[in-house]
Scaffold this active site. Structure first.
Site, PDB file in Angstrom:
ATOM      1  N   ASP A  64       0.837  -1.207   0.000  1.00 60.81           N
ATOM      2  CA  ASP A  64       0.000   0.000   0.000  1.00 60.81           C
ATOM      3  C   ASP A  64       0.873   1.259   0.000  1.00 60.81           C
ATOM      4  O   ASP A  64       0.355   2.385  -0.016  1.00 60.81           O
ATOM      5  CB  ASP A  64      -1.033  -0.009   1.132  1.00 60.81           C
ATOM      6  CG  ASP A  64      -0.413  -0.042   2.513  1.00 60.81           C
ATOM      7  OD1 ASP A  64       0.829  -0.105   2.610  1.00 60.81           O
ATOM      8  OD2 ASP A  64      -1.169  -0.006   3.496  1.00 60.81           O
ATOM      9  N   SER A  65       2.191   1.060  -0.051  1.00 62.86           N
ATOM     10  CA  SER A  65       3.104   2.186  -0.296  1.00 62.86           C
ATOM     11  C   SER A  65       2.759   2.849  -1.626  1.00 62.86           C
ATOM     12  O   SER A  65       3.177   3.975  -1.887  1.00 62.86           O
ATOM     13  CB  SER A  65       4.560   1.708  -0.317  1.00 62.86           C
ATOM     14  OG  SER A  65       4.718   0.634  -1.225  1.00 62.86           O
ATOM     15  N   ASP A  82      -0.855  -6.238   0.195  1.00 60.08           N
ATOM     16  CA  ASP A  82      -1.181  -5.555   1.454  1.00 60.08           C
ATOM     17  C   ASP A  82      -2.682  -5.404   1.610  1.00 60.08           C
ATOM     18  O   ASP A  82      -3.367  -4.984   0.671  1.00 60.08           O
ATOM     19  CB  ASP A  82      -0.584  -4.134   1.440  1.00 60.08           C
ATOM     20  CG  ASP A  82       0.718  -4.051   2.200  1.00 60.08           C
ATOM     21  OD1 ASP A  82       1.004  -4.930   3.026  1.00 60.08           O
ATOM     22  OD2 ASP A  82       1.459  -3.076   1.960  1.00 60.08           O
ATOM     23  N   LYS A 118      -0.767  -9.369   3.484  1.00 55.79           N
ATOM     24  CA  LYS A 118       0.042  -8.836   4.588  1.00 55.79           C
ATOM     25  C   LYS A 118      -0.798  -7.863   5.409  1.00 55.79           C
ATOM     26  O   LYS A 118      -1.519  -7.038   4.845  1.00 55.79           O
ATOM     27  CB  LYS A 118       1.295  -8.136   4.052  1.00 55.79           C
ATOM     28  CG  LYS A 118       2.139  -7.458   5.146  1.00 55.79           C
ATOM     29  CD  LYS A 118       3.545  -7.131   4.682  1.00 55.79           C
ATOM     30  CE  LYS A 118       3.688  -5.891   3.857  1.00 55.79           C
ATOM     31  NZ  LYS A 118       3.299  -4.642   4.569  1.00 55.79           N
ATOM     32  N   GLU A 143      -0.661  -5.276   9.011  1.00 52.58           N
ATOM     33  CA  GLU A 143       0.234  -4.579   9.930  1.00 52.58           C
ATOM     34  C   GLU A 143      -0.234  -4.724  11.374  1.00 52.58           C
ATOM     35  O   GLU A 143      -1.380  -4.377  11.691  1.00 52.58           O
ATOM     36  CB  GLU A 143       0.284  -3.081   9.587  1.00 52.58           C
ATOM     37  CG  GLU A 143       0.934  -2.784   8.256  1.00 52.58           C
ATOM     38  CD  GLU A 143       0.979  -1.298   7.935  1.00 52.58           C
ATOM     39  OE1 GLU A 143       0.676  -0.455   8.822  1.00 52.58           O
ATOM     40  OE2 GLU A 143       1.320  -0.966   6.791  1.00 52.58           O
ATOM     41  N   GLU A 173       9.986  -3.416   9.906  1.00 52.83           N
ATOM     42  CA  GLU A 173      10.239  -2.097   9.315  1.00 52.83           C
ATOM     43  C   GLU A 173      10.891  -1.162  10.334  1.00 52.83           C
ATOM     44  O   GLU A 173      10.320  -0.871  11.393  1.00 52.83           O
ATOM     45  CB  GLU A 173       8.928  -1.486   8.785  1.00 52.83           C
ATOM     46  CG  GLU A 173       9.160  -0.128   8.155  1.00 52.83           C
ATOM     47  CD  GLU A 173       8.042   0.312   7.203  1.00 52.83           C
ATOM     48  OE1 GLU A 173       7.121  -0.470   6.911  1.00 52.83           O
ATOM     49  OE2 GLU A 173       8.129   1.464   6.743  1.00 52.83           O
TER      50      GLU A 173
HETATM   51  O1  KIV Z   1       3.630  -0.995   1.499  1.00 53.27           O
HETATM   52  C1  KIV Z   1       4.753  -1.474   1.310  1.00 53.27           C
HETATM   53  O2  KIV Z   1       5.336  -1.372   0.223  1.00 53.27           O
HETATM   54  C2  KIV Z   1       5.373  -2.192   2.420  1.00 53.27           C
HETATM   55  C3  KIV Z   1       6.838  -2.451   2.342  1.00 53.27           C
HETATM   56  C4  KIV Z   1       7.611  -1.219   2.283  1.00 53.27           C
HETATM   57  C5  KIV Z   1       7.290  -3.385   3.375  1.00 53.27           C
HETATM   58  O3  KIV Z   1       4.717  -2.522   3.340  1.00 53.27           O
END
Ligand code: KIV
Length: 258
Positions: free
Chosen positions: A42-43, A81, A110, A112, A177
């Site tokens: 989600d970056s 994510d 994934k 958090e 992280e």
């Molecule tokens: O959102 C993302 O790209 C991430 C990574 C930087 C680990 O969670």
């Protein structure tokens, strides 16, 4: 056939794990021969949309980018994510995780967090959803500046215990992280599952970076980002050549015309 997740687990203490983000087909195709895991992170909210927080990323955005990335992935394990508020309770989490897997054909999701989302992670895994954990800095929870984690003993103990709890519930790996070096080392040594570090030292079992950062497409001054290329420069060179040839009426020649 050995499952892709088993392959990742088998790398622990043998070979470092390479994880990179991709948000679209051509990029995923370019990196797939070199990665073990491709993460649709989600970056993408900050990298592609200039959001000041990943909290603004929607499930629909994650689905569309993941469907595109899927088209370019042959070998790597694909992880997506789960965006902010899509796992606020276990029923909602399962519904959304199932949708992500069904529509994007990814291998895992994934989430958090540690003890606060343990029940949710447990529920997903019981329902046969493969889950990657994420500890240390949790961008979906951060308000204000990002600070590295593991300076204070209470914080260290919490992250260490969370890592153990996530492992016990069955996550197949954990992103760490911006976790302080000695803590990342301690966690990595104590777990049977691999840790994937970002700003968390070479002691982790693998490393993840945002592709746009490492190829120099996204301008960033984050301490842990090393620029391994300068794609922006190459793009500008190619576009400038195109521009010159069009202005000079050298392109398109007969060869490029019908
Ligand atoms: O959102 C993302 O790209 C991430 C990574 C930087 C680990 O969670």
């Amino acid at each position: 056939m050995i499952s892709k997740i088993k392959k990742i687990l088998d790398k622990k203490n043998k070979s470092k794990i390479i994880c990179i983000t991709a948000y679209s087909k051509n990029v995923a195709e370019a990196i797939d021969p070199y990665t073990d895991i491709i993460l649709v992170g989600d970056s993408l909210g900050s990298v592609l949309y200039n959001y000041n927080t990943t909290r603004k990323v929607t499930l629909e955005q994650m689905l569309e980018h993941s469907k595109s990335a899927r088209l370019g992935i042959k070998n790597s394990l694909m992880v997506v994510d789960m965006p902010y508020r899509t796992y606020r309770n276990k029923k909602i989490a399962l519904k959304n995780a199932k949708r992500i897997i069904k529509e994007t054909k990814c291998d895992a999701v994934k989430l958090e967090g540690g003890s606060s989302i343990l029940k949710i992670i447990e529920y997903l895994i019981k329902n046969k959803i493969a889950v990657m954990g994420h500890l240390g800095i949790l961008p979906q929870s951060v308000k204000g500046k990002f600070k590295f984690k593991g300076k204070k003993i209470k914080e260290r103990n919490k992250i260490f215990n969370d890592a153990k709890l996530l492992q016990d519930k069955g996550v197949f790996s954990i992103v760490l992280e911006c976790v302080e070096t000695t803590l990342a080392k301690q966690i990595t040594k104590s777990l049977k599952i691999p840790t994937i570090g970002i700003g968390s030292s070479h002691h982790c079992d693998g490393q993840v970076l945002v592709l746009d950062d490492l190829i120099g497409l996204n301008e960033t001054k984050i301490k842990f980002v090393k620029k391994f290329g300068n794609i922006k420069k190459n793009i500008r060179k190619a576009v400038n050549k195109f521009k010159k040839e069009v202005l000079g009426k050298k392109y398109p020649t007969k060869k490029y015309s019908y």
